[in-house]
Design an enzyme around this catalytic site. Structure first.
Site, PDB file in Angstrom:
ATOM      1  N   LYS A  69     -36.508 -28.996 -23.931  1.00  0.00           N
ATOM      2  CA  LYS A  69     -37.968 -29.077 -23.962  1.00  0.00           C
ATOM      3  C   LYS A  69     -38.544 -29.607 -22.644  1.00  0.00           C
ATOM      4  CE  LYS A  69     -39.329 -31.710 -27.217  1.00  0.00           C
ATOM      5  NZ  LYS A  69     -39.408 -32.996 -26.474  1.00  0.00           N
ATOM      6  N   THR A  71     -37.028 -29.664 -19.741  1.00  0.00           N
ATOM      7  CA  THR A  71     -36.687 -28.664 -18.725  1.00  0.00           C
ATOM      8  C   THR A  71     -37.685 -27.510 -18.755  1.00  0.00           C
ATOM      9  OG1 THR A  71     -34.346 -29.248 -18.930  1.00  0.00           O
ATOM     10  CG2 THR A  71     -34.855 -27.131 -17.909  1.00  0.00           C
ATOM     11  N   ARG A  92     -43.221 -38.114 -20.227  1.00  0.00           N
ATOM     12  CA  ARG A  92     -42.890 -39.495 -20.576  1.00  0.00           C
ATOM     13  C   ARG A  92     -41.842 -40.054 -19.614  1.00  0.00           C
ATOM     14  NH1 ARG A  92     -40.508 -38.984 -26.187  1.00  0.00           N
ATOM     15  NH2 ARG A  92     -39.779 -37.051 -25.250  1.00  0.00           N
ATOM     16  N   LYS A 103     -27.662 -39.591 -25.044  1.00  0.00           N
ATOM     17  CA  LYS A 103     -28.432 -38.441 -24.565  1.00  0.00           C
ATOM     18  C   LYS A 103     -28.323 -38.245 -23.060  1.00  0.00           C
ATOM     19  CE  LYS A 103     -33.149 -36.610 -24.394  1.00  0.00           C
ATOM     20  NZ  LYS A 103     -34.578 -36.878 -24.641  1.00  0.00           N
ATOM     21  N   ALA A 271     -40.494 -40.739 -30.325  1.00  0.00           N
ATOM     22  CA  ALA A 271     -41.272 -39.975 -31.306  1.00  0.00           C
ATOM     23  C   ALA A 271     -40.739 -40.125 -32.722  1.00  0.00           C
ATOM     24  CB  ALA A 271     -41.295 -38.499 -30.928  1.00  0.00           C
ATOM     25  N   PHE A 299     -39.169 -34.866 -29.361  1.00  0.00           N
ATOM     26  CA  PHE A 299     -38.416 -34.252 -30.444  1.00  0.00           C
ATOM     27  C   PHE A 299     -39.093 -32.973 -30.951  1.00  0.00           C
ATOM     28  CE2 PHE A 299     -36.841 -38.777 -30.997  1.00  0.00           C
ATOM     29  CZ  PHE A 299     -35.641 -38.532 -30.388  1.00  0.00           C
ATOM     30  N   PHE A 380     -29.141 -18.434 -23.043  1.00  0.00           N
ATOM     31  CA  PHE A 380     -27.788 -18.781 -22.625  1.00  0.00           C
ATOM     32  C   PHE A 380     -27.003 -17.488 -22.399  1.00  0.00           C
ATOM     33  CE2 PHE A 380     -29.121 -22.803 -24.091  1.00  0.00           C
ATOM     34  CZ  PHE A 380     -28.220 -23.768 -23.681  1.00  0.00           C
ATOM     35  N   TRP A 408     -33.661 -23.306 -16.345  1.00  0.00           N
ATOM     36  CA  TRP A 408     -32.542 -24.186 -15.977  1.00  0.00           C
ATOM     37  C   TRP A 408     -31.798 -23.605 -14.779  1.00  0.00           C
ATOM     38  CZ3 TRP A 408     -27.368 -24.312 -15.166  1.00  0.00           C
ATOM     39  CH2 TRP A 408     -26.740 -25.565 -15.184  1.00  0.00           C
TER      40      TRP A 408
END
Length: 555
Positions: A69, A71, A92, A103, A271, A299, A380, A408
């Protein structure tokens, strides 16, 4: 293949003064923290002109397969700049808890990152330290007041304010302090929250000015008296000193993407515990600086987007022009029942079983909130044409387009198609924005509205202790506040193991508390905790620094 930190370190950043010039920020409004980051003095920014369009980026319920998200948010901003739009991204700040936990960093990934990523993921400009200091000053003044005679008649058993630290540390969830005899304080049970769960963080992110910050701080309820009256930070005369600690932190931070797009990174409540959005000041500043402001909420859309729309937009008077819902085929197949090790092969049955998770988020944005949206699929190499066609077909039935994103690997170039669709949505579709509930309902009605309208559940089970607290808070005059749900991010339900888009479930409310300064009621569900713990192998074990000060293993 280069890691995220290696990619970030391979790109030559522009001086922050050059980024400020791109954004139209006058030099006198810039307070530099070295060459590549700065704070913005909003009092010197000049008069506000026409505001840009606000675009929210959200996602499906997260899985270990990843969604991307942040990215996507960064790559979309770079893509919009590549097609000639003046844009600013608002994000954020990462918490040290996830950075050293499971993470990792939260500055984007691949060729869609904000930099300097090491600084952003670690101490940055010290905002979180200031928030923690203000939180703990209030805790110290509260305990000192009791020790010095307790003129406010505070019941030590009814203290609701905890100390905090920005680290995952389960050992601090429950502590006994004030031990060692009378001169060392008043013995009591206590505990710590992670800094991003502190109400100071929520207040910080919702405040619109120093005066508003002070007003919100003064309303924070820290304890109750023996006759059950609330005691506030204002009653303890702590507000002036707390504001002094926060005054510089309140200024938004300016950094840049790898492609030189201006980025504001400011504030960072979780969140799944708090309201999950960057600061109102950063979002409004981004709207002033560009034709488009791209922001994200934490999230999945059931948590971050719901709180962004029902709490932040309501309080700040914001109306998004479009919403981007991020998904990956890999994550949807996990929602369809596959293990992480089984995602590489085409599996249309698993994809179709997991697609309802995405479709419920899409339907919520369109039908509950009345906002135009687009689905961004992070592609992907293992994704097949048949799997992509399946998503496109299902979303088209709801009147929502699907755009493949490759930010990405390609940065802004991989986000150009998504950028064009977002521009089209902002220009051609008019939002019919509405909230999922109105404030004049009861606390129970607002909780029920979120569970039934947004989560897709059949109702709520409010435990007796929670109901007693709801009744007490309503009697104290807090019944008209919005609700902030503390819930697992992994499921629409309050059970993290239930994937997809279940129906007929109830959500159990085990406790509620008032965040009077932030201006919302927190409803706690399931086993959600305000102080996470580290995993068996923390990400911190992989982080190192060489003799030249170059950090490795951060992400």
């Amino acid at each position: 293949m280069l890691t995220d930190i290696e990619i970030a370190q391979s790109v030559q950043m522009k001086p922050i003064t050059e980024i400020a010039k791109t954004a139209g920020i006058p030099e006198e409004a810039l307070e530099q923290y070295g060459r590549y980051k700065a704070k913005i003095d909003l009092s010197k920014l000049g008069p506000a002109g026409r505001e840009g369009k606000l675009v929210l980026v959200t996602a499906i319920n997260p899985t270990p397969a990843g969604e991307g998200k942040t990215t996507t948010t960064i790559g979309l901003a770079d893509g919009m700049r590549r097609i000639g739009k003046k844009v600013t991204v608002a994000l954020r700040e990462p918490s040290l808890g996830p950075v050293f936990g499971i993470k990792g960093g939260a500055a984007g990934g691949g060729y869609a990152q904000v930099v300097p990523m090491e600084d952003i993921n670690l101490h940055f400009t010290g905002d979180f330290h200031a928030i923690g200091a203000a939180n703990n000053l209030l805790a110290a003044m509260l305990d000192n007041h009791i020790y010095q005679g307790n003129a406010l008649n505070i019941d030590p058993r009814r203290i609701t304010w905890k100390r905090c630290v920005d680290m995952n540390d389960r050992q601090l969830r429950f502590v006994a302090d004030g031990l060692g005899g009378r001169i060392n304080g008043v013995p009591r049970e206590d505990g710590y929250d992670i800094t991003v769960a502190s109400e100071i963080m929520a207040v910080f992110c919702l405040a619109t000015s120093v005066s508003d910050l002070k007003a919100r701080l003064s309303r924070i309820v820290v304890a109750y008296t023996y006759d059950e009256k609330p005691v506030t930070a204002g009653d303890l005369h702590a507000v002036g000193a707390m504001t002094a600690l926060l005054k510089d932190a309140l200024k938004p931070n300016l950094v840049q993407t790898l492609e030189g797009t201006p980025a504001l990174v400011h504030g960072g409540p979780f969140a799944n515990i708090a309201h999950g959005c960057n600061s109102v000041l950063a979002t409004k500043t981004a709207l002033r600086l560009g034709d488009y402001a791209i922001t994200e909420a934490g999230f999945g859309a059931d948590l971050g987007a719901e709180k962004f729309l029902d709490i932040k937009c309501r309080m700040a008077g914001l109306t998004p022009s479009a919403v981007v819902i991020v998904a990956t085929i890999r994550a949807l197949k996990m929602h369809g029942g596959l293990a992480k090790t089984e995602l590489a092969d085409e599996n249309l049955a698993a994809l179709e079983a997991g697609l309802p998770n995405l479709l419920r988020h899409v339907r919520n944005i369109k039908e509950v909130y009345g906002l135009p949206s687009v689905v961004a699929v992070n592609r992907f190499p293992t994704d097949t044409d048949a799997e992509i066609a399946c998503i496109i077909e299902k979303c088209k039935a709801l009147g929502v387009n699907v755009v493949l994103s490759d930010v990405w690997a390609k940065g802004g170039e991989g986000g150009e198609a998504l950028a064009r669709e977002v521009v089209r949505l902002c220009g051609e579709e008019t939002p019919d924005f509405r909230f999922s509930y109105e404030l004049d309902g009861t606390i129970e009605e607002k909780i029920t509205a979120i569970v039934t309208k947004v989560y897709g559940g059949s109702g709520v089970n409010i435990l007796p202790a929670a109901q007693k607290e709801i009744d007490r808070l309503t009697a104290l005059g807090f019944g008209g506040l919005p609700v902030c749900m503390a819930k697992t991010q992994y499921s629409f339900t309050d059970d993290k193991d239930i994937k997809g888009a279940p129906e007929g479930f109830t959500v159990t409310i085990r406790n509620v508390k008032v965040s009077a300064g932030a201006g919302f009621i927190v409803a706690l569900t399931g086993d959600i905790m305000t102080m996470p713990g580290l995993p068996k192998k923390p990400a911190a074990e992989n982080i190192d620094v060489d003799e030249n000060g170059v950090i490795s293993g951060l992400f």
